[in-house]
Write an enzyme that holds these catalytic residues in place. Structure first.
Site, short mmCIF file in Angstrom:
data_model
loop_
_atom_site.label_atom_id
_atom_site.label_comp_id
_atom_site.label_asym_id
_atom_site.label_seq_id
_atom_site.Cartn_x
_atom_site.Cartn_y
_atom_site.Cartn_z
CG HIS A 15 -2.06 -0.95 1.11
ND1 HIS A 15 -3.37 -0.58 1.23
CD2 HIS A 15 -2.09 -2.28 0.85
CE1 HIS A 15 -4.15 -1.63 1.07
NE2 HIS A 15 -3.39 -2.68 0.85
CG ASP A 65 -4.86 2.25 2.64
OD1 ASP A 65 -3.97 1.97 1.83
OD2 ASP A 65 -5.64 1.40 3.14
CB SER A 102 5.25 -7.14 1.60
OG SER A 102 3.90 -6.72 1.69
CD1 TRP A 113 13.33 -6.05 -0.12
CD2 TRP A 113 11.41 -6.84 0.70
NE1 TRP A 113 12.32 -5.31 -0.65
CE2 TRP A 113 11.13 -5.76 -0.16
CE3 TRP A 113 10.34 -7.49 1.34
CZ2 TRP A 113 9.83 -5.31 -0.40
CZ3 TRP A 113 9.05 -7.03 1.08
CH2 TRP A 113 8.81 -5.96 0.23
CG HIS A 152 1.04 -12.80 -3.33
ND1 HIS A 152 1.89 -12.08 -4.15
CD2 HIS A 152 0.59 -11.91 -2.41
CE1 HIS A 152 1.95 -10.83 -3.73
NE2 HIS A 152 1.18 -10.70 -2.67
CG ASN A 169 1.71 -2.89 -5.45
OD1 ASN A 169 1.64 -1.77 -5.95
ND2 ASN A 169 1.10 -3.21 -4.31
CB SER A 170 3.22 -9.15 -7.53
OG SER A 170 3.88 -8.96 -6.30
CD GLU A 210 6.44 -4.56 -8.46
OE1 GLU A 210 6.99 -5.64 -8.19
OE2 GLU A 210 6.18 -3.71 -7.58
O1 LIG Z 1 10.72 -9.99 -1.39
C1 LIG Z 1 9.98 -9.10 -1.82
C2 LIG Z 1 8.58 -9.12 -1.65
C3 LIG Z 1 7.84 -8.09 -2.17
N1 LIG Z 1 8.45 -7.05 -2.82
C4 LIG Z 1 7.64 -5.92 -3.33
O2 LIG Z 1 6.57 -5.68 -2.43
C5 LIG Z 1 5.40 -5.34 -3.14
C6 LIG Z 1 4.32 -6.32 -2.76
O3 LIG Z 1 3.08 -5.82 -3.18
P1 LIG Z 1 1.91 -6.77 -3.70
O4 LIG Z 1 2.39 -7.64 -4.79
O5 LIG Z 1 0.76 -5.91 -4.04
O6 LIG Z 1 1.62 -7.74 -2.51
P2 LIG Z 1 1.27 -7.51 -0.93
O7 LIG Z 1 2.44 -7.02 -0.23
O8 LIG Z 1 0.70 -8.81 -0.49
O9 LIG Z 1 0.12 -6.36 -1.01
C7 LIG Z 1 -1.11 -6.13 -0.36
O10 LIG Z 1 -1.60 -4.94 -1.01
C8 LIG Z 1 -1.89 -5.06 -2.41
C9 LIG Z 1 -2.35 -3.70 -2.91
O11 LIG Z 1 -3.53 -3.29 -2.31
C10 LIG Z 1 -2.93 -6.14 -2.65
O12 LIG Z 1 -3.16 -6.30 -4.03
C11 LIG Z 1 -2.45 -7.45 -2.02
O13 LIG Z 1 -3.41 -8.47 -2.21
C12 LIG Z 1 -2.17 -7.23 -0.54
O14 LIG Z 1 -1.75 -8.43 0.10
C13 LIG Z 1 5.74 -5.40 -4.63
O15 LIG Z 1 5.99 -4.09 -5.08
C14 LIG Z 1 7.02 -6.23 -4.67
O16 LIG Z 1 7.89 -5.84 -5.72
C15 LIG Z 1 9.81 -7.03 -3.00
O17 LIG Z 1 10.37 -6.11 -3.62
N2 LIG Z 1 10.53 -8.06 -2.49
#
Ligand SMILES: O=c1ccn([C@@H]2O[C@H](COP(=O)(O)OP(=O)(O)O[C@H]3O[C@H](CO)[C@@H](O)[C@H](O)[C@H]3O)[C@@H](O)[C@H]2O)c(=O)[nH]1
Length: 460
Positions: free
Chosen positions: A18, A114, A273, A330, A348, A352-353, A356
């Protein structure tokens, strides 16, 4: 005399998924040429967000992003809550009076919150400050959230038990129970109650800014735009934080390992994350990875206090040289996805994933673990054709068998007609993502219209 700037207050949530895109969005507003130095930003920061916020290296050289630290309150422990959605919503609720004092002191022209913070809308409206939401995920989930209050009244049973599909205005297909977001599966949980509450409160917003783009969700965005009961929706995505952790420091060892691998040969597994695997699932996954015979990079976080985190005996020896496991670490995900050696991503399905992966043109297998990820998985495969879904057992905590892991990995890295089509769609979405945020792109134009709207807001 220098013209007075229009100050925007941001109230972000904790968590990389977020806060990173919220900060990046604030930067983009300030840097947009039409802002012309007329905007400034104040982050109202709850202490629980401080470490993730400052780890993002917010610009300190510019006075255009200020931080107003909110008081340190005793917040509920995560264990006392029904889950992440309950936890963060309760934290924001607790902070509402303090947000009101901060707004009175900083007098911003608008508040951008948010999506779990809708309990502060009343505090802002008491002070005649309009509230916008920065919705850090997609318009499909937004449409579902907006429809939740009606669904809650219409459907008495658990979504999990439903035979049919849930129809949501604007969505081309119904949502089957297997794709229903995790917090909606238990109507007795406060996570469910909060999502219904936020969905209802969205109608009280001045605008909804979503981290999506028209090319990904044309139909649902058009439906939301033409629905007069919904506040204006501004799709400004993809808003990506691509330089996370890039400032200074050594290049991560996983990138150096990738340098030595052939082009498009490595499958990358990473689950956001927040998600953590049980030790039993990690062991099962390891068997699938080993049997696939593929090169891999696996970012593995285990459920705390579960065993000693060891992978099955012989796994490291069997995969020596062709794989790397980063345990409890990380990894710089964006840099990994940008690397030429990576050919597929098991994710998952956090939003954001997904963004990206498409930005860098990497096809996916989605393995949803919580939040709205099951819905995102459906969207990525059935709607957009850029992924396949891992077959999981939701009654067993989203369990995937070793056989399934092996099969999906081989599919992703293989040459079937099906995966070739997915790669083609991914290439198209990569082009669309980049075009959207270029000068004259649709998301760029949406950002410009927002900047204009903010500049016109009356001064407090
Ligand atoms: O080892 C890691 C793990 C994560 N990331 C970054 O962390 C972010 C993770 O974001 P996301 O993929 O959205 O997952 P979550 O952290 O699980 O995000 C929460 O927030 C998102 C946005 O609202 C929702 O879509 C998800 O379901 C919710 O779990 C991304 O930018 C990744 O690139 C890293 O760089 N390295």
């Amino acid at each position: 005399m220098a013209m007075k700037k229009c100050n925007l207050a941001f109230l972000p949530a904790d968590g990389a998924g977020h806060i990173a895109s919220t900060l990046e969005f604030a930067k983009r507003l300030l840097l947009h040429p039409s802002a012309a130095g007329r905007l400034s930003v104040t982050f109202l920061l709850m202490p629980v967000c401080a470490s993730s916020f400052f780890s993002l290296n917010p610009p300190s050289s510019t006075t255009d992003i200020a931080v107003h630290l909110l008081p340190d309150l005793a917040v509920p422990s995560r264990l006392e809550t029904d889950g992440g959605e309950d936890y963060i919503s309760r934290v924001f609720q607790l902070y509402a009076p303090h947000v009101k004092s901060a707004l009175a002191a900083t007098a911003p022209a608008a508040l951008i919150i948010d999506f779990f913070a809708t309990t502060v809308i009343d505090a802002a409206s008491d002070l005649q400050i309009p509230t916008y939401v920065f919705f850090s995920t997609n318009a499909t989930f937004l449409a579902l959230m907006l429809h939740l209050p009606a669904l809650h009244d219409e459907i008495p049973e658990e979504f999990e038990l439903l035979q049919g599909e849930i129809k949501v205005p604007g969505l081309a297909a119904g949502i089957p129970p297997k794709s229903m977001p995790a917090p909606l599966m238990n109507k007795k949980s406060r996570c469910y109650t909060w999502l219904v509450y936020h969905g209802r409160r969205f109608k009280d917003l001045r605008g909804i800014i979503t981290n999506t783009l028209r090319a990904f969700e044309p139909q649902v965005l058009s439906a939301l735009e033409s629905d007069r009961s919904v506040p204006p929706v501004h799709p400004v995505g993809p808003v990506l934080c691509l330089d996370r952790g890039a400032a200074g420091g050594e290049r991560h060892e996983c990138l150096r390992w990738l340098d030595a691998q052939p082009a498009a040969s490595v499958v990358f597994l990473c689950f956001g994350s927040l998600s953590r695997m049980t030790e039993a699932q990690a062991a099962e996954t390891a068997v699938g990875i080993e049997r696939s015979g593929l090169r891999f990079l696996w970012s593995l976080r285990l459920v705390e206090s579960e065993g000693d985190g060891r992978l099955p005996a012989g796994f490291r020896e069997a995969t020596n040289g062709r794989g790397m496991v980063v345990v409890e670490g990380w990894v710089p995900q964006a840099a990994v996805l940008a690397h030429a050696a990576v050919g597929g991503f098991v994710t998952h399905g956090g939003w954001n994933s997904c963004l990206e992966s498409l930005w860098f043109g990497v096809p996916m297998v989605t393995w949803p673990m919580g939040a709205e990820q099951h819905l995102n998985a459906m969207m990525m495969s059935a709607e957009m054709g850029v992924a396949a879904e891992m077959e999981i057992d939701r009654h067993r905590g989203g369990w995937a068998t070793a056989k399934e892991v092996e099969m999906k990995l081989n599919w992703l890295m293989g040459e079937s007609e099906d995966v070739r089509k997915v790669r083609e769609r991914v290439r198209e979405m990569k082009v669309a993502s980049r075009a959207a945020v270029e000068i004259g792109g649709q998301s760029y134009d949406w950002l410009e219209s927002l900047v204009t709207e903010f500049k016109r807001l009356p001064e407090q």
